[in-house]
Enzyme design. Structure first.
Site, PDB file in Angstrom:
ATOM      1  N   THR A   1       0.822  -1.208   0.000  1.00 23.51           N
ATOM      2  CA  THR A   1       0.000   0.000   0.000  1.00 23.51           C
ATOM      3  C   THR A   1       0.857   1.258   0.000  1.00 23.51           C
ATOM      4  OG1 THR A   1      -1.797  -1.138   1.155  1.00 23.51           O
ATOM      5  CG2 THR A   1      -1.796   1.256   1.246  1.00 23.51           C
TER       6      THR A   1
ATOM      7  N   LEU B   1      -7.311   0.650   7.293  1.00 20.81           N
ATOM      8  CA  LEU B   1      -6.710  -0.053   8.427  1.00 20.81           C
ATOM      9  C   LEU B   1      -7.125   0.573   9.747  1.00 20.81           C
ATOM     10  CD1 LEU B   1      -3.151  -0.775   7.000  1.00 20.81           C
ATOM     11  CD2 LEU B   1      -5.214  -2.181   6.916  1.00 20.81           C
TER      12      LEU B   1
ATOM     13  N   ARG C   1       4.397   2.762   9.792  1.00 19.86           N
ATOM     14  CA  ARG C   1       5.756   2.984   9.307  1.00 19.86           C
ATOM     15  C   ARG C   1       6.629   3.427  10.479  1.00 19.86           C
ATOM     16  NH1 ARG C   1       4.353   0.440   5.667  1.00 19.86           N
ATOM     17  NH2 ARG C   1       4.428   0.868   3.413  1.00 19.86           N
TER      18      ARG C   1
ATOM     19  N   GLU D   1      14.426  -0.912   7.176  1.00 20.53           N
ATOM     20  CA  GLU D   1      14.139  -2.343   7.194  1.00 20.53           C
ATOM     21  C   GLU D   1      14.771  -3.021   5.976  1.00 20.53           C
ATOM     22  OE1 GLU D   1       9.757  -1.854   9.355  1.00 20.53           O
ATOM     23  OE2 GLU D   1       9.888  -2.263   7.205  1.00 20.53           O
TER      24      GLU D   1
ATOM     25  N   HIS E   1       7.816  -6.614  11.033  1.00 18.24           N
ATOM     26  CA  HIS E   1       6.972  -6.157   9.923  1.00 18.24           C
ATOM     27  C   HIS E   1       6.154  -7.310   9.330  1.00 18.24           C
ATOM     28  CE1 HIS E   1       6.623  -2.664   6.846  1.00 18.24           C
ATOM     29  NE2 HIS E   1       5.502  -3.369   6.879  1.00 18.24           N
ATOM     30  N   VAL E   2       5.376  -7.935  10.189  1.00 19.36           N
ATOM     31  CA  VAL E   2       4.573  -9.089   9.770  1.00 19.36           C
ATOM     32  C   VAL E   2       3.078  -8.885   9.989  1.00 19.36           C
ATOM     33  CG1 VAL E   2       6.412 -10.784  10.071  1.00 19.36           C
ATOM     34  CG2 VAL E   2       4.952 -10.194  12.034  1.00 19.36           C
TER      35      VAL E   2
END
Length: 318
Positions: free
Chosen positions: A72, A156, A232, A261, A285-286
């Site tokens: 996204t 979200l 983020r 990352e 970041h999962v």
């Protein structure tokens, strides 16, 4: 015939259907940033996730017609340069509307109920040595009745709000920082930070939102408040957050993202003393990565390619 180059194939664990138009497909499991220019030479469509596509790179790729972002967020793409060169940029939308909010609540529940501290207590033998049937060494808080400030109320943020309301939380939709006016149904940014028991971030990373929460904002939060970030890493001043956790400005934090990352060069939030804290949870970041969500992402990615080929781009950012 389109030449499609997928630079980060390993980042999606799903059945990625090839598009239904004639094409030449090249897939790389992983790509280093310094390899991007060479691998995209001659490509008309680039599929990327987190690699940077900047102006100087775009200038050297005259054949490029589309950047298909397999995510996204588009902060890694120079949108102005793409616009100037007539390159279409499409992203993925709505695929994580269940998986990210669920991860938010996994972090929030673990922190609120001190799950990590209690697990460590059992491992240390505290329960076994208890003089009663239970071991109540750490405070446990209910979500019911707590105030949740949601910063960013798109798909979200909206998913988080729906779960929060199911838990009986009181939701504060947070107005943009520094906004000259407050929209109906929203709470001023500073007021929301001051009142919230939990702050959850769901806004994109832009020049305006970088370090949205720094030392002044963290100090403005309640000492009993929790901070959740599945958006983020750059939204939060990480050095300030480390101090906030160590000095008790806030009660805890659950993060799924870092400013760089993978954090191969280190990060203040990876310090052993921080990772040992039961009130700081960091996942790699999962939040987006449930199998159903990844399949939905893959399906939408192919649909974006096919729509572009028909001359009807969808999910278009540029």
């Amino acid at each position: 015939m389109h030449r499609i180059v997928h630079l980060e194939g390993e980042s999606i664990i799903a059945d990625l259907r090839r598009p239904d138009f004639p094409h030449h497909w090249v897939e790389h499991a992983t790509t280093l940033q310094l390899q991007v220019a060479g691998r995209l030479a001659g490509a008309t469509i680039a599929i990327v996730n987190k690699l940077s596509i900047r102006a100087e790179l775009i200038a050297g790729l005259p054949a490029l017609q589309m950047v298909a972002v397999a995510a996204t967020g588009t902060n890694n793409i120079d949108l102005d340069a793409c616009r100037a060169h007539g390159i279409v940029v499409s992203n993925i939308r709505g695929y994580a509307v269940h998986t990210v909010p669920e991860h938010v609540f996994a972090l929030l529940l673990a922190l609120s109920r001190n799950v990590v501290a209690y697990r460590q207590a059992v491992a240390a033998g505290n329960w076994q040595r208890s003089r009663q049937f239970c071991c109540i060494d750490y405070p446990i808080r209910d979500l019911h009745g707590a105030k949740l400030a949601v910063i960013g109320s798109g798909n979200l943020g909206g998913g988080v709000i729906r779960l929060a309301e199911a838990f009986g939380m009181r939701v504060l939709r947070c107005e943009r920082k520094g906004a000259p006016s407050v929209r109906p149904g929203y709470t001023p940014f500073d007021q929301a930070l001051h009142e919230a028991d939990v702050v959850s971030l769901h806004c994109p990373l832009t020049p305006e939102t970088k370090n949205l929460l720094g030392e002044p904002e963290l100090r403005a939060m309640r000492p009993s408040a929790l901070l959740i970030n599945t958006a983020r890493g750059g939204l939060v001043d990480e050095a300030a957050l480390a101090r906030a956790l160590q000095q008790g400005w806030i009660a805890g934090a659950g993060f799924d993202v870092l400013s760089v990352e993978p954090p191969s060069t280190g990060n203040v939030l990876l310090a052993p003393q921080l990772l040992a804290l039961p009130n700081f949870l960091l996942t790699p970041h999962v939040a987006w990565a449930s199998r159903p969500a990844m399949q939905a992402l893959a399906d939408q990615l192919t649909a974006n390619l096919e729509a572009f080929n028909r001359g009807e781009p969808q999910n278009q950012v540029v």
